[in-house]
Motif scaffolding. Structure first.
Motif, PDB file in Angstrom:
ATOM      1  N   GLU A  67      47.380 120.668 -45.909  1.00 22.33           N
ATOM      2  CA  GLU A  67      46.491 122.013 -45.746  1.00 22.33           C
ATOM      3  C   GLU A  67      46.596 123.068 -46.506  1.00 22.33           C
ATOM      4  O   GLU A  67      45.696 123.945 -46.953  1.00 22.33           O
ATOM      5  CB  GLU A  67      46.423 122.429 -44.046  1.00 22.33           C
ATOM      6  N   CYS A  77      47.746 112.005 -39.555  1.00 22.34           N
ATOM      7  CA  CYS A  77      47.611 113.252 -39.197  1.00 22.34           C
ATOM      8  C   CYS A  77      48.728 114.155 -39.920  1.00 22.34           C
ATOM      9  O   CYS A  77      48.449 115.198 -40.173  1.00 22.34           O
ATOM     10  CB  CYS A  77      47.523 113.273 -37.792  1.00 22.34           C
ATOM     11  N   ARG A  78      50.021 113.611 -39.882  1.00 21.99           N
ATOM     12  CA  ARG A  78      50.883 114.725 -40.234  1.00 21.99           C
ATOM     13  C   ARG A  78      50.741 114.805 -41.796  1.00 21.99           C
ATOM     14  O   ARG A  78      50.985 115.893 -42.190  1.00 21.99           O
ATOM     15  CB  ARG A  78      52.264 113.737 -40.108  1.00 21.99           C
ATOM     16  N   ALA A 125      43.266 117.799 -37.554  1.00 23.34           N
ATOM     17  CA  ALA A 125      43.554 118.364 -38.864  1.00 23.34           C
ATOM     18  C   ALA A 125      42.827 119.409 -39.422  1.00 23.34           C
ATOM     19  O   ALA A 125      41.611 119.222 -38.827  1.00 23.34           O
ATOM     20  CB  ALA A 125      43.584 117.318 -40.096  1.00 23.34           C
ATOM     21  N   HIS A 126      43.060 120.562 -39.883  1.00 19.86           N
ATOM     22  CA  HIS A 126      41.707 121.492 -40.411  1.00 19.86           C
ATOM     23  C   HIS A 126      41.685 121.452 -42.150  1.00 19.86           C
ATOM     24  O   HIS A 126      42.055 122.393 -42.795  1.00 19.86           O
ATOM     25  CB  HIS A 126      42.433 122.783 -39.885  1.00 19.86           C
ATOM     26  N   ILE A 127      41.231 120.270 -42.569  1.00 21.14           N
ATOM     27  CA  ILE A 127      40.956 120.119 -43.731  1.00 21.14           C
ATOM     28  C   ILE A 127      39.902 119.061 -44.067  1.00 21.14           C
ATOM     29  O   ILE A 127      39.431 118.379 -43.302  1.00 21.14           O
ATOM     30  CB  ILE A 127      42.106 119.244 -44.582  1.00 21.14           C
ATOM     31  N   ILE A 142      42.429 111.918 -36.565  1.00 25.99           N
ATOM     32  CA  ILE A 142      42.674 112.720 -37.617  1.00 25.99           C
ATOM     33  C   ILE A 142      41.720 113.946 -37.539  1.00 25.99           C
ATOM     34  O   ILE A 142      42.274 115.116 -37.844  1.00 25.99           O
ATOM     35  CB  ILE A 142      42.472 111.892 -38.925  1.00 25.99           C
ATOM     36  N   ARG A 143      40.343 113.625 -37.249  1.00 28.43           N
ATOM     37  CA  ARG A 143      39.516 114.640 -37.275  1.00 28.43           C
ATOM     38  C   ARG A 143      39.987 116.047 -36.253  1.00 28.43           C
ATOM     39  O   ARG A 143      39.968 117.240 -36.400  1.00 28.43           O
ATOM     40  CB  ARG A 143      38.018 114.526 -36.568  1.00 28.43           C
ATOM     41  N   VAL A 147      48.005 114.923 -43.657  1.00 29.17           N
ATOM     42  CA  VAL A 147      46.750 115.809 -43.831  1.00 29.17           C
ATOM     43  C   VAL A 147      47.376 117.140 -43.604  1.00 29.17           C
ATOM     44  O   VAL A 147      46.854 118.153 -44.186  1.00 29.17           O
ATOM     45  CB  VAL A 147      45.581 115.350 -42.995  1.00 29.17           C
ATOM     46  N   ARG A 148      47.886 117.564 -42.437  1.00 28.12           N
ATOM     47  CA  ARG A 148      48.416 118.668 -42.150  1.00 28.12           C
ATOM     48  C   ARG A 148      49.411 119.279 -43.116  1.00 28.12           C
ATOM     49  O   ARG A 148      49.153 120.494 -43.430  1.00 28.12           O
ATOM     50  CB  ARG A 148      49.151 118.791 -40.871  1.00 28.12           C
TER      51      ARG A 148
END
Length: 405
Positions: A211, A204-205, A237-239, A233-234, A207-208
């Motif tokens: 971004e 999660c970290r 994150a915004h990716i 993760i979904r 993927v953020r």
């Protein structure tokens, strides 16, 4: 028409770099001695009593799958190859007593199913995409691999508009470097290769942190068997997320699609269960507004042809993975070679799949092993001092260095 026999062709195929997870996509060369790496390509041909032959390709563990095909073959002799769905179901039922075989069982069915579609297209005098409902597009966009600035610029100069890097050891800095190198004109994706040492919290970290670079997708951020982790993760994150290459059939891809855990589904054309299953997976994904970008990183050229037919015929086709310069022998394995111009490949128009292998060339490269060696220590995929442990699950240390550009 009746099936009279199945022949297999197992070959050792060179590859860019035996380190696997840190590959930079550079071409390797054939030597007179031992080929690099452990990649094998497995092709098969189904023969019929009317002289029409169909070709297919199997992935998932080629040396093991070759044995599976020989075990399955007696079930198919004497059958009419036109009844593709019936034969797929027959194979699935025959193997289920061994347990759910995943990509090994599906890999065997994939090559057979692919060859059946090839036979039907040749018998009717039409390309496979016509049998799948016709085509929506004449060309399929492709992406290549790049982990260095030099490689990225070389890909860009060839007119390819999308690159993907491998990001196990240093993902944020690598993406930052590539974005600075190619500018905003190119799409960039990153494959984290589903590392089991990446916890959902760390993913999660990470993927953020990615971004700001506006990636096309982040692929396999955690191990594929950690579905609950994908949910986390979904939510965090915004990716765009992508996954699906290590599972097979509609049953293996179901949760990723139905729970909308990914934006891009990536079934492997050589082990997803065949063209029959690829079409069904695409339809499932379409119902959830998910795009399809088949995995093709380790495949040979016959599966690539099959992917072109599928992508030509589905509305939610996004892009096809292609490393056309990974091994100089690739061009000699297939006849004809796909026509690539810049960032796309022309959809073939010949009956069936529209290709064949050069059997004399293939036999020159017998299999020399098909089990991946551990990634090299220099790739820095494991925590310092733990390379010799060969752990499947491992928590990452040196976190500040890892997560920052």
């Amino acid at each position: 028409m009746k099936i009279t026999g199945i022949r297999t062709f197992l070959m050792h195929a060179g590859q860019p770099d035996p380190s696997k997870w840190a590959s930079d996509g550079h071409a390797s060369h054939v030597t007179q001695h031992k080929l690099e790496g452990t990649r094998n390509w497995l092709f098969l041909k189904i023969e019929t009593d009317e002289g029409i032959t169909g070709i297919g390709e199997c992935s998932g563990w080629p040396r093991v799958i070759e044995t599976a095909i020989k075990d399955i073959a007696p079930l198919l002799i004497g059958e009419d190859p036109a009844h593709i769905e019936k034969l797929w179901q027959k194979m699935q039922i025959a193997m289920m007593g061994h347990g759910m075989l995943g990509t090994v069982g599906a890999g065997a069915m994939t090559g057979i199913d692919m060859a059946l579609w090839d036979i039907k297209g040749k018998a009717l005098g039409v390309p496979v995409w016509m049998l799948l409902g016709g085509k929506l597009r004449d060309r399929i966009p492709i992406y290549s691999h790049a982990n260095t600035a030099e490689r990225a610029l070389a890909v860009k100069e060839r007119g390819i508009k999308t690159i993907k890097c491998g990001g196990v050891s240093d993902p944020v800095r690598k993406v930052a470097m590539l974005r600075e190198t190619v500018g905003d004109e190119m799409d960039i994706a990153i494959d984290l290769h589903g590392p089991p040492w990446m916890t959902p919290a760390d993913a999660c970290r990470l993927v953020r942190a990615l971004e700001p670079y506006e990636l096309l997708w982040v692929e396999d951020p955690i191990a594929p068997d950690n579905i609950e982790g994908y949910r986390r993760i979904r939510d965090a994150a915004h990716i765009p997320l992508a996954s699906g290459e290590r599972t097979a059939t509609i049953f293996g891809e179901r949760q990723l699609i139905e729970e909308e855990l990914v934006d891009v589904i990536q079934p492997d054309t050589g082990r997803a269960g065949g063209i029959t299953q690829m079409k069904k997976i695409a339809a499932m994904a379409e119902a959830h507004h998910i795009q399809m970008a088949p995995h093709s990183g380790s495949l040979g050229p016959v599966a690539e042809y099959a992917a072109l037919h599928v992508l030509a015929s589905i509305p939610n086709a996004l892009i096809l993975e292609r490393i056309d310069d990974d091994w100089e022998g690739r061009r000699h394995t297939i006849v004809p070679h796909p026509v690539q111009e810049g960032g796309s490949i022309a959809v073939p128009d010949a009956p069936g799949l529209g290709c064949d292998i050069d059997e004399e060339f293939v036999v020159r490269f017998p299999s020399e092993g098909n089990v991946s060696v551990p990634v090299q220590e220099s790739a820095k995929s494991y925590n310092p001092g733990t390379y010799g442990e060969r752990l499947y699950v491992q928590t990452r240390l040196s976190r500040r260095s890892y997560f920052n550009p």
